[in-house]
Structure formats: C-alpha cells, structure tokens
Scaffold this motif. Sequence first.
Motif, mmCIF file in Angstrom:
data_model
loop_
_atom_site.group_PDB
_atom_site.id
_atom_site.type_symbol
_atom_site.label_atom_id
_atom_site.label_comp_id
_atom_site.label_asym_id
_atom_site.label_seq_id
_atom_site.Cartn_x
_atom_site.Cartn_y
_atom_site.Cartn_z
ATOM 1 N N ARG A 158 -53.334 -68.818 -86.151
ATOM 2 C CA ARG A 158 -54.652 -68.410 -85.664
ATOM 3 C C ARG A 158 -55.568 -69.615 -85.480
ATOM 4 N N GLU A 159 -55.540 -70.512 -86.459
ATOM 5 C CA GLU A 159 -56.431 -71.667 -86.350
ATOM 6 C C GLU A 159 -56.052 -72.536 -85.153
ATOM 7 N N ASP A 162 -57.126 -70.812 -81.988
ATOM 8 C CA ASP A 162 -58.572 -70.849 -81.778
ATOM 9 C C ASP A 162 -59.058 -72.220 -81.330
ATOM 10 N N ARG A 163 -58.613 -73.243 -82.051
ATOM 11 C CA ARG A 163 -59.115 -74.589 -81.744
ATOM 12 C C ARG A 163 -58.701 -75.035 -80.357
ATOM 13 N N ARG A 166 -60.651 -73.052 -77.723
ATOM 14 C CA ARG A 166 -62.005 -73.537 -77.499
ATOM 15 C C ARG A 166 -62.014 -74.808 -76.649
#
Lengths: 231, 231
Positions: A158-159, A162-163, A166
């Motif tokens: 997930r991280e 997400d990163r 973005r």
Amino acid sequence: MAAHDLTDRPADDARNEPQHETRQALLDAAEELFAEHGIDGTSLRAITRHAGANVAAIHYYFGSKEGLVQEVFARRLAPLAAERLARLEACGEAGEESLQPGEKTLECILRAFVEPFVELGWSIDRGTSAPHLSGRLMAQVITDRGDFLRGALAAELRETFDRFGRALTLAVPHLDREELIARFNFAIGTLVHAVGGIRLFDEENRALERSDALVDRLVAFLVAGFRAPAC
Amino acid sequence: MAAHDLTDRPADDARNEPQHETRQALLDAAEELFAEHGIDGTSLRAITRHAGANVAAIHYYFGSKEGLVQEVFARRLAPLAAERLARLEACGEAGEESLQPGEKTLECILRAFVEPFVELGWSIDRGTSAPHLSGRLMAQVITDRGDFLRGALAAELRETFDRFGRALTLAVPHLDREELIARFNFAIGTLVHAVGGIRLFDEENRALERSDALVDRLVAFLVAGFRAPAC
DNA sequence: GTCTATATAGCGATAGAC
DNA sequence: GTCTATCGCTATATAGAC
C-alpha cells in the motif's frame, strides 16, 4: 548501486549468530522450490530434503506451510519496498538539463519502480551464494494469490502504491485518477511478465535476458505509455 | 461483432448431439474451478462434483488430469487465435483518413490482439449460460505453466505470434527485431495482467472493470509504448 | 458410458524421544 | 532444536459391476 542490498538476508536485529541457520536454510530452499514448481507444487518434504532438515522443523519455526510462505515473501518484499522508495526519493535531487518540468521526473519515477524489481528477480539465477526470490515466484503470487497479498503484506504494498501514485500524479498531470490507476496497473503487468513470465519461444529469451537492457527497454516503453493522451 | 463467437463451445464438427454432454460438463466445471482455485488447487473430485459426474468419467474422456487441462485450454485457444487473426486481416481494408501510413495500422493491429482476449477473459463473469475460460486462468498458465504452453499448444500460439510480429514489423519500422520482440512481450504482460491479474486495492477494480474502456485504454497505452524511440 | 469401490501414494500436521 | 514415527486426510488413478 543499491541503497540496500537486495541479495542479503534482512538485518536480523544487529546480531547475526548462525543460531537460526536451519531457519534460513528452510527459507532459502522454499524460495527456490516455490519459484521452480509453484507453491502448491512444492511439498514440505521436498523443502526439508533440499534444506537438509526435517519436516517438523518447518512447523517448529513457521507453524505451518502458510506461515513459511509468508516469511519467504516478507523477507524480500520489505527490502524491495524500501529500495524502491529510496530511489524514488532520490529522483528530484539532481537539477539536470531537463526538457520539461515533468519530463525527467517520469522516467526517474518509473526507473525507481522497475529497477529494484528486475534486480530482485534476476538475482536468483546469477549463481550468487544464496538462492533468492525469483521474478517467477513474484509473478505467480501476483497472478494467483490475491488474497494472500491483500492480507499479510498489504500494508507494505500500500505504501509503495501510494507514494508512486502521488509522484506519478504530478509527473503526468493530463491523466485523471482512474486513468492513472489503470496505467499504473498496466505498468505492473508489463514489469511482472517481463521478469517472471514464461518465454514461449527462444527469440524472446534473447531479447529479454540482459537485465540492464531490460530495464532501459521497460522504462522507455512505460514512459511512452504514461505519456499517451488520455482516452 | 466478432467473426467467431468466443463464448460458445467449438463447432464440434457440424452435428451437435448431446452425446458427449458429460464431457462438456466436465470441461465447463474444470474451467470454472481452475480459474477460481488454480489448476493444482482443483481436485478431480471437486470437478466431478461440480459437473454432477464421477471421478472415473474424467479418466474415461481425458485419460488423466493433465489431459483434461489440455482440453480445457485447447477449446478456448483455437477460437481465440482464429478471432485475433481474422481481425488482424481486416485491418488494412478500410482506407481511412490516416495521418501517416503506419499510424492507423498500429492501433488496429494492437486492438486485434487485445480485444478478443479481453472478451474471452470477461465472458466467464457475465452470467452467460456456460462458464468460460477466464482471464485469471490464462494468466495463471502464462506465468506458471511455460512447459505446458510450449508443448501441446505451441503451434497455435506460434502462428499468432508470427503473424502479429510481421504486421508490427511493418507498422513500427524504427524498432529492430530484438527490440520489437521485447515490446511485444511487454504488451502480452500488460494484457494478461490487466485481464487476469489480481487487484490489490479497490480503486484498481473501479479503473479496470468496464471491458470496453479497458480495451481502449490498453490500446492507447500500447500504441504509445510501441511508438517510443528505440533504446 | 457411467457408476461404486478401492488401490496406492503423497500431503500437512503432530506427538514424543533425545 | 532436531529427530523418527505416525495420524488423518486427500489426491490421482484404476478395476470391475451394471
């Protein structure tokens, strides 16, 4: 080179006594056999035979086959995620002769995503001391074991998701959120299949075997794909 | 619409007596369960239970589980290959307001490759009368069962590979053979993962669930990828 | 052509000695 | 911490009745 060494066992909390060498041998054997015969196709007996250990040892260390599988992936995915994020972080630093504001960035973002995975997938076949998680194994899990990845390992993924999402949003502003997610998914498929998919015909092997050229080709392909006009 | 109906059982040599209806039921059940639980994860007992038949019937019709697996794929891959080639053939026909000579062609070629596969992968989830080979199952085989595809089904795949390879060579002349093969492989990975790969997070489902939009997005992404300058 | 019954083998998991 | 022995279960495959 890499900020982390993807080929080593995890840091193991400072001390590195060979106390758990059976445990490591089991993980190594499982990783190798899973990659070759699939997870379902690999019995605990085959693993312990290969590791010079015993069936009961697996249950002693990991509780079950499922626990072993989780550990096999966890010890690779954590450094992979860290390495990807570190390279992503390093993207904006050098002020180069960029053509446009987002131009250099997109290539750098995608390279940060692609390269650590290719290196990880390649390491098992290169005669290094220990066997490693091959791209094939990753590909198997990504295509066959959704529930598994969604569960225990979702947080780390997930991280990363997400990163990079973005960063891509800024780099490719002509895409709305839904289109960006679709293309990010395309990129994952491209990468996974390039590293872990089968090669039906010999020619494909020749075109994909050198890992440095593969990374360059993947990045070129994906940069263009993300730059394509929105539908 | 399609020149062939991918959702129907193969023509079965004109006559269509329900003589082998048990055989068909077994293939349908196997296909559905393979897609859901994987090939290794599906027992013959589960298949026969689902088909309302008996364990021995599988050996009567297919000789072994391996024989059943082969048949499950053969009856889908043949129409898929035919459909792809038919659409590829139809590409050059309409003389449209193309911008450049290869321009329209590349998109049409890739659409001919992508669309029949997406339709095939989607058909199982759409409540049609019979269950069909899902994209997940194709993805599993493409990532896990290289030897299998290289063996029994290689001829059909080889033809598709060759014909599309030749068309692409003309449409994207700036790529040498090795680079073209690499990108074709990238395209296969993109397609397979988009149709059959897991969706880690809910957002991905929303971005990829509508099959018409998916085809458009895939084609746009891949066209740009092939047009990217050579490395 | 379809069934029941069974042969043979391998699986994951556990108990308990050392 | 590592072993042997074994439990309970399921797998694929087959034999033979109908």
